[in-house]
Design a protein around this motif. Structure first.
Motif, PDB file in Angstrom:
ATOM      1  N   THR A 162       0.819  -1.214   0.000  1.00  0.00           N
ATOM      2  CA  THR A 162       0.000   0.000   0.000  1.00  0.00           C
ATOM      3  C   THR A 162       0.853   1.264   0.000  1.00  0.00           C
ATOM      4  OG1 THR A 162      -1.752  -1.170   1.168  1.00  0.00           O
ATOM      5  CG2 THR A 162      -1.837   1.224   1.228  1.00  0.00           C
ATOM      6  N   GLU A 163       1.889   1.278   0.795  1.00  0.00           N
ATOM      7  CA  GLU A 163       2.756   2.465   0.879  1.00  0.00           C
ATOM      8  C   GLU A 163       3.412   2.769  -0.473  1.00  0.00           C
ATOM      9  OE1 GLU A 163       6.787   3.880   3.180  1.00  0.00           O
ATOM     10  OE2 GLU A 163       5.435   2.487   4.207  1.00  0.00           O
ATOM     11  N   ASP A 164       3.917   1.743  -1.131  1.00  0.00           N
ATOM     12  CA  ASP A 164       4.553   1.934  -2.438  1.00  0.00           C
ATOM     13  C   ASP A 164       3.534   2.384  -3.477  1.00  0.00           C
ATOM     14  OD1 ASP A 164       7.049   1.228  -1.457  1.00  0.00           O
ATOM     15  OD2 ASP A 164       6.893  -0.851  -2.119  1.00  0.00           O
ATOM     16  N   PHE A 165       2.334   1.812  -3.418  1.00  0.00           N
ATOM     17  CA  PHE A 165       1.284   2.195  -4.359  1.00  0.00           C
ATOM     18  C   PHE A 165       0.893   3.661  -4.161  1.00  0.00           C
ATOM     19  CE2 PHE A 165      -3.190   2.533  -5.670  1.00  0.00           C
ATOM     20  CZ  PHE A 165      -3.022   2.258  -7.017  1.00  0.00           C
ATOM     21  N   LYS A 197       2.761   6.030  -3.019  1.00  0.00           N
ATOM     22  CA  LYS A 197       3.860   6.846  -3.543  1.00  0.00           C
ATOM     23  C   LYS A 197       3.767   6.952  -5.065  1.00  0.00           C
ATOM     24  CE  LYS A 197       7.240   5.905   0.086  1.00  0.00           C
ATOM     25  NZ  LYS A 197       8.508   5.228   0.416  1.00  0.00           N
ATOM     26  N   LEU A 198       3.449   5.833  -5.708  1.00  0.00           N
ATOM     27  CA  LEU A 198       3.295   5.818  -7.155  1.00  0.00           C
ATOM     28  C   LEU A 198       2.149   6.734  -7.586  1.00  0.00           C
ATOM     29  CD1 LEU A 198       4.397   4.480  -9.743  1.00  0.00           C
ATOM     30  CD2 LEU A 198       2.697   2.668  -9.392  1.00  0.00           C
ATOM     31  N   GLN A 199       1.034   6.674  -6.863  1.00  0.00           N
ATOM     32  CA  GLN A 199      -0.102   7.562  -7.146  1.00  0.00           C
ATOM     33  C   GLN A 199       0.309   9.028  -6.995  1.00  0.00           C
ATOM     34  OE1 GLN A 199      -2.992   5.999  -4.297  1.00  0.00           O
ATOM     35  NE2 GLN A 199      -4.414   5.683  -5.997  1.00  0.00           N
ATOM     36  N   ALA A 200       0.999   9.332  -5.916  1.00  0.00           N
ATOM     37  CA  ALA A 200       1.418  10.707  -5.655  1.00  0.00           C
ATOM     38  C   ALA A 200       2.363  11.207  -6.737  1.00  0.00           C
ATOM     39  CB  ALA A 200       2.079  10.811  -4.282  1.00  0.00           C
ATOM     40  N   GLN A 201       3.260  10.356  -7.185  1.00  0.00           N
ATOM     41  CA  GLN A 201       4.195  10.742  -8.242  1.00  0.00           C
ATOM     42  C   GLN A 201       3.447  11.022  -9.544  1.00  0.00           C
ATOM     43  OE1 GLN A 201       7.193   7.795  -9.039  1.00  0.00           O
ATOM     44  NE2 GLN A 201       8.448   9.216 -10.220  1.00  0.00           N
ATOM     45  N   ALA A 202       2.491  10.166  -9.879  1.00  0.00           N
ATOM     46  CA  ALA A 202       1.705  10.370 -11.099  1.00  0.00           C
ATOM     47  C   ALA A 202       0.881  11.648 -10.994  1.00  0.00           C
ATOM     48  CB  ALA A 202       0.805   9.167 -11.352  1.00  0.00           C
ATOM     49  N   TYR A 203       0.285  11.890  -9.840  1.00  0.00           N
ATOM     50  CA  TYR A 203      -0.509  13.104  -9.649  1.00  0.00           C
ATOM     51  C   TYR A 203       0.379  14.340  -9.781  1.00  0.00           C
ATOM     52  CZ  TYR A 203      -3.807  16.464  -7.791  1.00  0.00           C
ATOM     53  OH  TYR A 203      -4.639  17.559  -7.648  1.00  0.00           O
ATOM     54  N   ALA A 204       1.581  14.289  -9.250  1.00  0.00           N
ATOM     55  CA  ALA A 204       2.516  15.415  -9.372  1.00  0.00           C
ATOM     56  C   ALA A 204       2.845  15.674 -10.842  1.00  0.00           C
ATOM     57  CB  ALA A 204       3.793  15.134  -8.578  1.00  0.00           C
ATOM     58  N   GLU A 205       2.968  14.618 -11.635  1.00  0.00           N
ATOM     59  CA  GLU A 205       3.233  14.780 -13.064  1.00  0.00           C
ATOM     60  C   GLU A 205       2.040  15.420 -13.771  1.00  0.00           C
ATOM     61  OE1 GLU A 205       4.478  10.950 -14.538  1.00  0.00           O
ATOM     62  OE2 GLU A 205       6.191  10.913 -13.180  1.00  0.00           O
ATOM     63  N   VAL A 206       0.829  15.068 -13.352  1.00  0.00           N
ATOM     64  CA  VAL A 206      -0.374  15.698 -13.916  1.00  0.00           C
ATOM     65  C   VAL A 206      -0.381  17.185 -13.561  1.00  0.00           C
ATOM     66  CG1 VAL A 206      -2.888  15.783 -13.861  1.00  0.00           C
ATOM     67  CG2 VAL A 206      -1.740  13.577 -13.918  1.00  0.00           C
ATOM     68  N   LEU A 207      -0.083  17.505 -12.321  1.00  0.00           N
ATOM     69  CA  LEU A 207      -0.025  18.918 -11.908  1.00  0.00           C
ATOM     70  C   LEU A 207       0.979  19.700 -12.749  1.00  0.00           C
ATOM     71  CD1 LEU A 207      -0.148  18.834  -8.000  1.00  0.00           C
ATOM     72  CD2 LEU A 207      -1.705  20.069  -9.512  1.00  0.00           C
ATOM     73  N   THR A 260     -11.218   7.706 -17.282  1.00  0.00           N
ATOM     74  CA  THR A 260     -10.835   8.995 -16.723  1.00  0.00           C
ATOM     75  C   THR A 260      -9.463   8.847 -16.058  1.00  0.00           C
ATOM     76  OG1 THR A 260     -11.791   8.652 -14.521  1.00  0.00           O
ATOM     77  CG2 THR A 260     -13.260   9.578 -16.225  1.00  0.00           C
ATOM     78  N   PRO A 261      -8.691   9.921 -16.004  1.00  0.00           N
ATOM     79  CA  PRO A 261      -7.420   9.846 -15.283  1.00  0.00           C
ATOM     80  C   PRO A 261      -7.615   9.447 -13.816  1.00  0.00           C
ATOM     81  CG  PRO A 261      -7.415  11.725 -16.727  1.00  0.00           C
ATOM     82  CD  PRO A 261      -8.817  11.182 -16.744  1.00  0.00           C
ATOM     83  N   LYS A 262      -8.718   9.880 -13.225  1.00  0.00           N
ATOM     84  CA  LYS A 262      -8.993   9.503 -11.829  1.00  0.00           C
ATOM     85  C   LYS A 262      -9.138   7.993 -11.710  1.00  0.00           C
ATOM     86  CE  LYS A 262     -11.976  10.523  -7.931  1.00  0.00           C
ATOM     87  NZ  LYS A 262     -13.086  11.320  -7.442  1.00  0.00           N
ATOM     88  N   GLU A 263      -9.817   7.378 -12.675  1.00  0.00           N
ATOM     89  CA  GLU A 263      -9.936   5.913 -12.683  1.00  0.00           C
ATOM     90  C   GLU A 263      -8.570   5.264 -12.887  1.00  0.00           C
ATOM     91  OE1 GLU A 263     -14.432   5.463 -14.555  1.00  0.00           O
ATOM     92  OE2 GLU A 263     -12.717   5.645 -15.910  1.00  0.00           O
ATOM     93  N   ALA A 264      -7.767   5.848 -13.753  1.00  0.00           N
ATOM     94  CA  ALA A 264      -6.444   5.300 -14.035  1.00  0.00           C
ATOM     95  C   ALA A 264      -5.568   5.283 -12.784  1.00  0.00           C
ATOM     96  CB  ALA A 264      -5.767   6.091 -15.151  1.00  0.00           C
ATOM     97  N   LEU A 265      -5.756   6.260 -11.919  1.00  0.00           N
ATOM     98  CA  LEU A 265      -4.944   6.352 -10.707  1.00  0.00           C
ATOM     99  C   LEU A 265      -5.254   5.258  -9.682  1.00  0.00           C
ATOM    100  CD1 LEU A 265      -4.891  10.210 -10.188  1.00  0.00           C
ATOM    101  CD2 LEU A 265      -2.900   8.743 -10.557  1.00  0.00           C
ATOM    102  N   GLN A 266      -6.226   4.408  -9.967  1.00  0.00           N
ATOM    103  CA  GLN A 266      -6.634   3.389  -8.998  1.00  0.00           C
ATOM    104  C   GLN A 266      -5.910   2.051  -9.170  1.00  0.00           C
ATOM    105  OE1 GLN A 266      -8.489   4.585  -6.482  1.00  0.00           O
ATOM    106  NE2 GLN A 266      -8.259   6.455  -7.689  1.00  0.00           N
ATOM    107  N   SER A 273       0.522   3.449 -14.997  1.00  0.00           N
ATOM    108  CA  SER A 273       1.519   3.305 -16.062  1.00  0.00           C
ATOM    109  C   SER A 273       1.009   3.929 -17.357  1.00  0.00           C
ATOM    110  CB  SER A 273       1.845   1.828 -16.273  1.00  0.00           C
ATOM    111  OG  SER A 273       2.744   1.675 -17.337  1.00  0.00           O
ATOM    112  N   LYS A 274      -0.232   3.653 -17.709  1.00  0.00           N
ATOM    113  CA  LYS A 274      -0.821   4.239 -18.921  1.00  0.00           C
ATOM    114  C   LYS A 274      -0.919   5.752 -18.806  1.00  0.00           C
ATOM    115  CE  LYS A 274      -3.515   0.213 -20.278  1.00  0.00           C
ATOM    116  NZ  LYS A 274      -4.858  -0.339 -20.485  1.00  0.00           N
TER     117      LYS A 274
END
Length: 70
Positions: free
Chosen positions: A3-6, A8-18, A43-49, A55-56
């Protein structure tokens, strides 16, 4: 992936979107809810799950940043 790694991955992807939207949180919030052709109309929100979705999403962001049509 734990969960922790996931998260972090979500946060990194969100930062790239920002970054893609020049840190305009309002535009990011709108885009996260739009179906995107480059994500097979997810949706990108769905992709973040999921890892696969993230990755996509990250691939799409890279393409957009380099002007590659999606």
């Amino acid at each position: 992936m734990n969960t922790e790694d996931f998260e972090k991955l979500q946060a990194q992807a969100y930062a790239e979107v920002l970054e893609l939207f020049s840190y305009d949180a309002n535009e990011v919030d709108k885009w996260l809810l739009e179906r995107v052709r480059g994500l097979n109309y997810m949706t990108p929100k769905e992709a973040l799950q999921s890892e696969e979705g993230i990755s996509k999403l990250r691939t799409l962001i890279g393409r957009l940043q380099h002007g590659i049509p999606t």
